[in-house]
Enzyme design. Structure first.
Site, PDB file in Angstrom:
ATOM      1  N   HIS A 305      -3.508 -11.281  -2.935  1.00 51.19           N
ATOM      2  CA  HIS A 305      -4.623 -10.793  -3.914  1.00 51.19           C
ATOM      3  C   HIS A 305      -5.410 -12.230  -4.412  1.00 51.19           C
ATOM      4  CE1 HIS A 305      -7.159  -8.555  -6.590  1.00 51.19           C
ATOM      5  NE2 HIS A 305      -6.587  -7.635  -6.537  1.00 51.19           N
ATOM      6  N   ASP A 349      -0.443  -2.647  -4.258  1.00 46.47           N
ATOM      7  CA  ASP A 349      -0.121  -1.673  -3.180  1.00 46.47           C
ATOM      8  C   ASP A 349       1.045  -1.621  -2.756  1.00 46.47           C
ATOM      9  OD1 ASP A 349      -3.050  -1.054  -3.543  1.00 46.47           O
ATOM     10  OD2 ASP A 349      -3.582  -3.030  -2.265  1.00 46.47           O
TER      11      ASP A 349
END
Length: 406
Positions: A305, A349
């Site tokens: 990320h 996720d």
């Protein structure tokens, strides 16, 4: 030293701007640059100063700066209105966070569905095919709920928060139970209109799985909702703010967010991590699972990320709350391999995929949790945008085809 010529050829301008010559002529046709015929009458010349000014303007952000007091992401932390979101996930209810995002005050305010709206939402999503996902049903339901609310264009803060509270509750109530066929709804007997009791997490749980929940399970889902409630100006949030800048009603704002959320690189990302996790659980060596993914040329879902180079704190929090489970163990094996090989750390996720898999939820469940949670953030950003200058998002495109003949 020879001074640079005051005028540039088309080729020189194209090189300076990093575009094709055809694009330079497109700029001229739109009045963004001025051209002059050279002495031979062949080709065009451009004033160097004008080109340099145009280049400097292009380097400016194409969107106006968005000043927000909602979410701060800094040094690996996530804060909602100055409160650490990771800490809130373990002590607060999703309802409290909704109120914090919308009003700045942390207090429990219920999010009840409206029975008339619920029946309308159920009626419009019932004909959808069985393969329709929850988020497909939510998009249809939100559009129908907008059509059924003649006062939807009231964008005063009190009206927006009142509308949004009912909307959030109704979105959850309209989803079919996990034990029912897609065309059946609500878990209520015909003719009964009793409103569901409990928190959003408690009401959402049976829509995601038939597994009997424990209080710890409800707390885990509640934490996931809190951690996904907002994430600064993510793609779907930008879409929601653009809609709000046109003074679109709150339903349309949520609809815009749901549309952007549909992409596999955003809200549906956990559904891509789900099969990766499932495959790793069925193989003795998870290295093969990652090798197969890398061989296909695709990035490994659930990792990395750009806002959290040191690791996504939301993933860390969810994995810790998930405890010692088979899904978490499988995820940890993948994490060890990815950390060693590429240095990439898990994002939310992967944690969401582990949560949903561990409790018998389908792959799409992570996207459903994301959509319900982020609705809170979209409304918070809409409230900010309604108070700002309207129609302020108007970037200009760079016309890249040959200019029309004079």
């Amino acid at each position: 030293m020879t001074a640079e010529p005051p005028r540039l050829t088309t080729a020189e301008v194209a090189q300076r701007l990093g575009v094709r010559p055809a694009t330079v002529y497109a700029y001229v046709s739109r009045g963004l640059l001025s051209s002059h015929r050279n002495a031979s009458g062949k080709g065009s010349l451009f004033d160097r100063a004008e080109v340099d000014n145009f280049l400097a303007a292009r380097k400016q952000p194409i969107l106006p700066g968005i000043q927000t007091g909602i979410t701060l992401i800094r040094n690996g932390t996530l804060q909602y209105r100055g409160h650490d979101a990771i800490q809130l996930a373990s002590v607060a209810s999703f309802e409290e966070i909704v109120e914090l995002l919308w009003t700045g005050t942390r207090a429990y305010v219920a999010l009840p569905p409206d029975e008339t709206q619920r029946r309308l939402a159920e009626a419009v999503i019932a004909p959808l095919p069985a393969i329709a996902r929850h988020t497909d049903r939510l998009r249809v339901a939100v559009a129908a709920l907008a059509a059924g609310d003649p006062l939807r264009f009231d964008t005063t803060p009190a009206a927006v928060t009142a509308t949004a509270r009912t909307l959030l509750g109704t979105m959850v109530a309209a989803l079919p139970h996990a034990t029912q066929p897609a065309g059946k709804h609500g878990g209520q007997s015909a003719g009964k209109t009793a409103q569901p009791a409990g928190t959003i997490a408690e009401r959402l749980w049976p829509r995601l799985t038939a597994h009997e929940p424990t209080p710890k399970d409800h707390s885990l889902l509640n934490a996931a909702l809190i951690l996904l409630a907002d994430h600064d100006i993510a793609a779907s949030t930008l879409a929601a703010r653009v809609a709000a800048s046109t003074r679109a009603n709150p339903y349309a704002v949520v609809g815009a967010g749901l549309a952007a959320l549909d992409g596999p690189l955003h809200g549906a990302a956990s559904s891509l991590a789900y099969p990766l996790l499932a495959e790793s659980m069925s193989r003795p060596d998870p290295i093969g699972t990652i090798a197969d993914k890398l061989r296909s040329g695709d990035p490994v879902p659930g990792f990395g990320h750009r806002l959290y180079p040191g690791g996504d704190p939301r993933a860390t929090a969810l994995f810790a709350m998930l405890g010692d489970t088979r899904a978490r163990d499988a995820a940890e094996r993948l994490v060890d391999i990815m950390r060693t090989r590429s240095g990439l750390r898990p994002n939310v996720d992967l944690a969401l995929a582990a949560l949903t898999m561990e409790h018998g939820m389908p792959a799409e469940a992570g996207e459903t949790i994301f959509a319900i949670a982020r609705t809170a953030g979209w409304i918070a950003h809409a409230l900010e945008e309604y108070g700002d200058r309207p129609l302020r998002f108007r970037p200009s495109g760079e016309y890249a085809t040959p200019a029309p003949a004079p």
